[in-house]
Write a protein that holds these residues in place. Structure first.
Motif, PDB file in Angstrom:
ATOM      1  N   UNK A   1      56.554  38.827  36.696  1.00 60.18           N
ATOM      2  CA  UNK A   1      55.327  39.368  37.278  1.00 60.18           C
ATOM      3  C   UNK A   1      54.121  38.516  36.885  1.00 60.18           C
ATOM      4  N   UNK A   2      54.003  38.192  35.609  1.00 63.89           N
ATOM      5  CA  UNK A   2      52.877  37.408  35.107  1.00 63.89           C
ATOM      6  C   UNK A   2      52.877  35.997  35.697  1.00 63.89           C
ATOM      7  N   UNK A   3      54.057  35.392  35.790  1.00 61.77           N
ATOM      8  CA  UNK A   3      54.160  34.017  36.290  1.00 61.77           C
ATOM      9  C   UNK A   3      53.963  33.929  37.803  1.00 61.77           C
ATOM     10  N   UNK A   4      54.259  35.004  38.532  1.00 63.37           N
ATOM     11  CA  UNK A   4      54.247  34.971  39.985  1.00 63.37           C
ATOM     12  C   UNK A   4      52.927  35.426  40.591  1.00 63.37           C
TER      13      UNK A   4
ATOM     14  N   UNK B   1      48.768  36.537  40.454  1.00 65.72           N
ATOM     15  CA  UNK B   1      47.520  36.233  39.772  1.00 65.72           C
ATOM     16  C   UNK B   1      46.777  37.548  39.529  1.00 65.72           C
ATOM     17  N   UNK B   2      46.948  38.095  38.337  1.00 70.13           N
ATOM     18  CA  UNK B   2      46.315  39.369  38.009  1.00 70.13           C
ATOM     19  C   UNK B   2      46.109  39.493  36.520  1.00 70.13           C
TER      20      UNK B   2
ATOM     21  N   UNK C   1      49.284  48.359  28.756  1.00 66.82           N
ATOM     22  CA  UNK C   1      50.656  47.852  28.607  1.00 66.82           C
ATOM     23  C   UNK C   1      51.528  48.082  29.837  1.00 66.82           C
ATOM     24  N   UNK C   2      51.223  49.105  30.619  1.00 66.82           N
ATOM     25  CA  UNK C   2      52.099  49.476  31.723  1.00 66.82           C
ATOM     26  C   UNK C   2      51.521  49.222  33.109  1.00 66.82           C
ATOM     27  N   UNK C   3      50.276  48.791  33.212  1.00 66.38           N
ATOM     28  CA  UNK C   3      49.667  48.600  34.533  1.00 66.38           C
ATOM     29  C   UNK C   3      49.131  47.175  34.675  1.00 66.38           C
ATOM     30  N   UNK C   4      49.639  46.493  35.712  1.00 65.49           N
ATOM     31  CA  UNK C   4      49.212  45.133  36.044  1.00 65.49           C
ATOM     32  C   UNK C   4      48.412  45.215  37.338  1.00 65.49           C
TER      33      UNK C   4
ATOM     34  N   UNK D   1      37.413  42.819  47.096  1.00 63.25           N
ATOM     35  CA  UNK D   1      37.322  43.650  45.901  1.00 63.25           C
ATOM     36  C   UNK D   1      38.420  44.705  45.824  1.00 63.25           C
ATOM     37  N   UNK D   2      39.253  44.783  46.860  1.00 62.73           N
ATOM     38  CA  UNK D   2      40.355  45.758  46.876  1.00 62.73           C
ATOM     39  C   UNK D   2      41.415  45.312  45.877  1.00 62.73           C
ATOM     40  N   UNK D   3      41.930  46.283  45.125  1.00 64.37           N
ATOM     41  CA  UNK D   3      42.959  45.937  44.159  1.00 64.37           C
ATOM     42  C   UNK D   3      44.179  46.843  44.290  1.00 64.37           C
ATOM     43  N   UNK D   4      45.301  46.345  43.769  1.00 64.05           N
ATOM     44  CA  UNK D   4      46.549  47.099  43.720  1.00 64.05           C
ATOM     45  C   UNK D   4      46.981  47.140  42.269  1.00 64.05           C
TER      46      UNK D   4
END
Length: 56
Positions: free
Chosen positions: A17-20, A22-23, A28-31, A39-42
């Motif tokens: 997830x981190x490598x793929x 950009x976030x 600890x549990x929410x990326x 400005x929309x986020x997921x």
């Protein structure tokens, strides 16, 4: 369902997830990934442990 674009799918590791994507981690549990133009986020909630094989 269970897939983000063509890159991340259910069962992938936190490292993938981190490598793929950009976030950044909100905790600890929410990326969180965010579109800089709108400005929309997921928020992607990670399952850190599971006590059953239920999909819920």
């Amino acid at each position: 369902m269970g897939k983000i674009g063509n890159d991340v799918k259910k069962g992938d590791s936190k490292k993938t997830l981190i490598e793929t994507l950009n976030g950044e981690f909100v905790n600890d549990a929410i990326y969180r990934i965010q579109d800089k133009d709108t400005g929309i986020y997921i928020d992607i909630e990670l399952t850190l442990a599971s006590v059953s094989k239920d999909e819920d």
